[in-house]
Design a protein around this motif. Structure first.
Motif, PDB file in Angstrom:
ATOM      1  N   PRO A 254       0.827  -1.217   0.000  1.00 46.78           N
ATOM      2  CA  PRO A 254       0.000   0.000   0.000  1.00 46.78           C
ATOM      3  C   PRO A 254       0.854   1.256   0.000  1.00 46.78           C
ATOM      4  O   PRO A 254       2.063   1.211   0.262  1.00 46.78           O
ATOM      5  N   THR A 255       0.230   2.384  -0.303  1.00 44.33           N
ATOM      6  CA  THR A 255       0.885   3.674  -0.152  1.00 44.33           C
ATOM      7  C   THR A 255       0.999   3.992   1.337  1.00 44.33           C
ATOM      8  O   THR A 255       0.104   3.668   2.113  1.00 44.33           O
ATOM      9  N   VAL A 256       2.092   4.621   1.729  1.00 39.38           N
ATOM     10  CA  VAL A 256       2.358   4.891   3.141  1.00 39.38           C
ATOM     11  C   VAL A 256       2.215   6.387   3.416  1.00 39.38           C
ATOM     12  O   VAL A 256       2.703   7.226   2.653  1.00 39.38           O
TER      13      VAL A 256
ATOM     14  N   GLU B 124       1.389  13.592  17.879  1.00 33.71           N
ATOM     15  CA  GLU B 124       2.048  12.770  18.880  1.00 33.71           C
ATOM     16  C   GLU B 124       1.136  11.671  19.411  1.00 33.71           C
ATOM     17  O   GLU B 124       1.586  10.773  20.102  1.00 33.71           O
ATOM     18  N   THR B 125      -0.150  11.731  19.113  1.00 28.72           N
ATOM     19  CA  THR B 125      -1.074  10.688  19.542  1.00 28.72           C
ATOM     20  C   THR B 125      -0.748   9.404  18.792  1.00 28.72           C
ATOM     21  O   THR B 125      -0.743   9.386  17.560  1.00 28.72           O
ATOM     22  N   PRO B 126      -0.472   8.318  19.492  1.00 29.96           N
ATOM     23  CA  PRO B 126      -0.127   7.071  18.798  1.00 29.96           C
ATOM     24  C   PRO B 126      -1.368   6.382  18.242  1.00 29.96           C
ATOM     25  O   PRO B 126      -2.293   6.052  18.973  1.00 29.96           O
ATOM     26  N   ASN B 127      -1.386   6.187  16.930  1.00 31.06           N
ATOM     27  CA  ASN B 127      -2.509   5.514  16.291  1.00 31.06           C
ATOM     28  C   ASN B 127      -2.114   5.162  14.870  1.00 31.06           C
ATOM     29  O   ASN B 127      -1.044   5.543  14.392  1.00 31.06           O
ATOM     30  N   ALA B 128      -3.006   4.425  14.188  1.00 28.14           N
ATOM     31  CA  ALA B 128      -2.762   4.028  12.801  1.00 28.14           C
ATOM     32  C   ALA B 128      -4.090   3.665  12.169  1.00 28.14           C
ATOM     33  O   ALA B 128      -5.057   3.323  12.859  1.00 28.14           O
ATOM     34  N   PHE B 129      -4.143   3.744  10.849  1.00 31.11           N
ATOM     35  CA  PHE B 129      -5.354   3.317  10.154  1.00 31.11           C
ATOM     36  C   PHE B 129      -5.018   2.961   8.714  1.00 31.11           C
ATOM     37  O   PHE B 129      -3.954   3.323   8.186  1.00 31.11           O
ATOM     38  N   ALA B 130      -5.913   2.213   8.086  1.00 26.30           N
ATOM     39  CA  ALA B 130      -5.816   1.870   6.675  1.00 26.30           C
ATOM     40  C   ALA B 130      -7.062   2.378   5.969  1.00 26.30           C
ATOM     41  O   ALA B 130      -8.130   2.495   6.578  1.00 26.30           O
TER      42      ALA B 130
ATOM     43  N   VAL C 246      -1.878   2.959   4.029  1.00 23.60           N
ATOM     44  CA  VAL C 246      -1.703   2.754   5.469  1.00 23.60           C
ATOM     45  C   VAL C 246      -1.064   4.003   6.039  1.00 23.60           C
ATOM     46  O   VAL C 246      -0.047   4.482   5.526  1.00 23.60           O
ATOM     47  N   ALA C 247      -1.678   4.536   7.094  1.00 24.40           N
ATOM     48  CA  ALA C 247      -1.168   5.760   7.723  1.00 24.40           C
ATOM     49  C   ALA C 247      -0.798   5.471   9.169  1.00 24.40           C
ATOM     50  O   ALA C 247      -1.541   4.784   9.882  1.00 24.40           O
TER      51      ALA C 247
END
Length: 294
Positions: free
Chosen positions: A89-91, A97-103, A113-114
């Motif tokens: 995927p594209t990154v 600073e908030t730790p998180n991620a999503f697709a 994916v971010a």
């Protein structure tokens, strides 16, 4: 054959579409409203199909991340994508600073994916792999499209409910174009329809999160790493809630709200404690010796 999660998700999406049709029928007061509702539902679904990824990335101000900027991260995602059997995927990087991620993305060929700056600083390599594998499972299962469609349909219902809130001040219009429609119908459209849409969205999100956790465990072979990551993310998320459009909160790996007070009633994710418990049970099962075969 479709699994139970896919059947449940399809049924919930159908309910969201049905709510839009019902709202449109009430507004128009005749069969024309049914057709308008079906057209509106189809239009919003098609729009979310093509533009949901751009909307989600813009909501969190995600910026494209070149390989030379984060070669280790790129190599990790490429390796996990290969294990998952999907294209790379594209990154993207989210400047918070908030730790998180999503697709996000309509299919594995158009996926992104971010990750946030905070999650790269907080997690170990194994924990980060668990999170990335979770997001790649969402891509593989096309959950990103499902959640985007659900969010768009739910947002449309909520928007109509807000319009009716103002319209109710002047009295609803009935099929005979007279003031003073059924007050119970107005109450449903203003309050219960948006609430129902939100609950359906949450049900869809929670179903897909459990499946993505299991997928991460399968890809990495290390469910304990994701459990450890979720523990850290939940703790830090309470201290640094992530800002952004709440319509896209189901995409994130942990709920962006603080989870305190009334907000806990509208969490888009399963309880993190339950997710961690399930992952630790998977880890324990992997450690148990397998019975010898004859």
């Amino acid at each position: 054959m479709l699994g139970i999660n896919q059947v449940k998700t399809a049924a919930l999406l159908g309910l969201l579409s049905g709510l839009i049709v019902l709202v449109s029928y009430y507004l128009a007061g005749n069969e024309q409203g049914l057709y308008l509702g079906l057209l509106f539902a189809a239009f919003t679904t098609l729009g979310s199909w093509f533009y949901s990824d751009k909307a989600a990335l813009a909501a969190y101000q995600a910026q494209p991340l070149a390989r030379e900027q984060a070669p280790d991260l790129y190599d990790t995602i490429a390796r996990l994508s290969d294990r998952a059997g999907i294209p790379m995927p594209t990154v993207f990087l989210v400047p918070t600073e908030t730790p998180n991620a999503f697709a996000t993305g309509r299919d594995p060929q158009h996926a992104a994916v971010a990750v946030t700056e905070g999650i790269l600083e907080l997690l170990s390599q194994e924990e980060l792999e668990g999170v990335l594998a979770h997001e790649l499972t969402h891509v593989k299962n096309r959950d990103t499209l499902t959640q985007a469609v659900a969010g768009t349909l739910g947002g449309a219902i909520t928007f109509v409910g807000r319009i009716l809130t103002f319209g109710a001040l002047y009295g609803p219009v009935t099929r005979n174009n007279r003031q003073g429609g059924n007050p119970l119908g107005v109450l449903f459209l203003i309050v219960l329809a948006p609430l129902s849409a939100a609950l359906i969205q949450m049900a869809i999100s929670r179903t897909r999160e459990y499946a993505a956790d299991a997928g991460s465990a399968e890809i990495t072979g290390n469910p304990g790493a994701l459990a450890s990551a979720l523990t850290k993310l939940e703790e830090m998320g309470r201290q640094l809630p992530m800002n952004g459009n709440p319509a896209f909160s189901p995409l994130l790996i942990v709920n962006p709200l603080s989870g305190e007070g009334l907000q806990s009633l509208f969490r888009t994710h399963p309880p993190t404690e339950d997710r961690i418990r399930r992952l630790l049970e998977m880890a324990q099962q992997k450690q148990q010796p397998q019975p010898a075969t004859a």
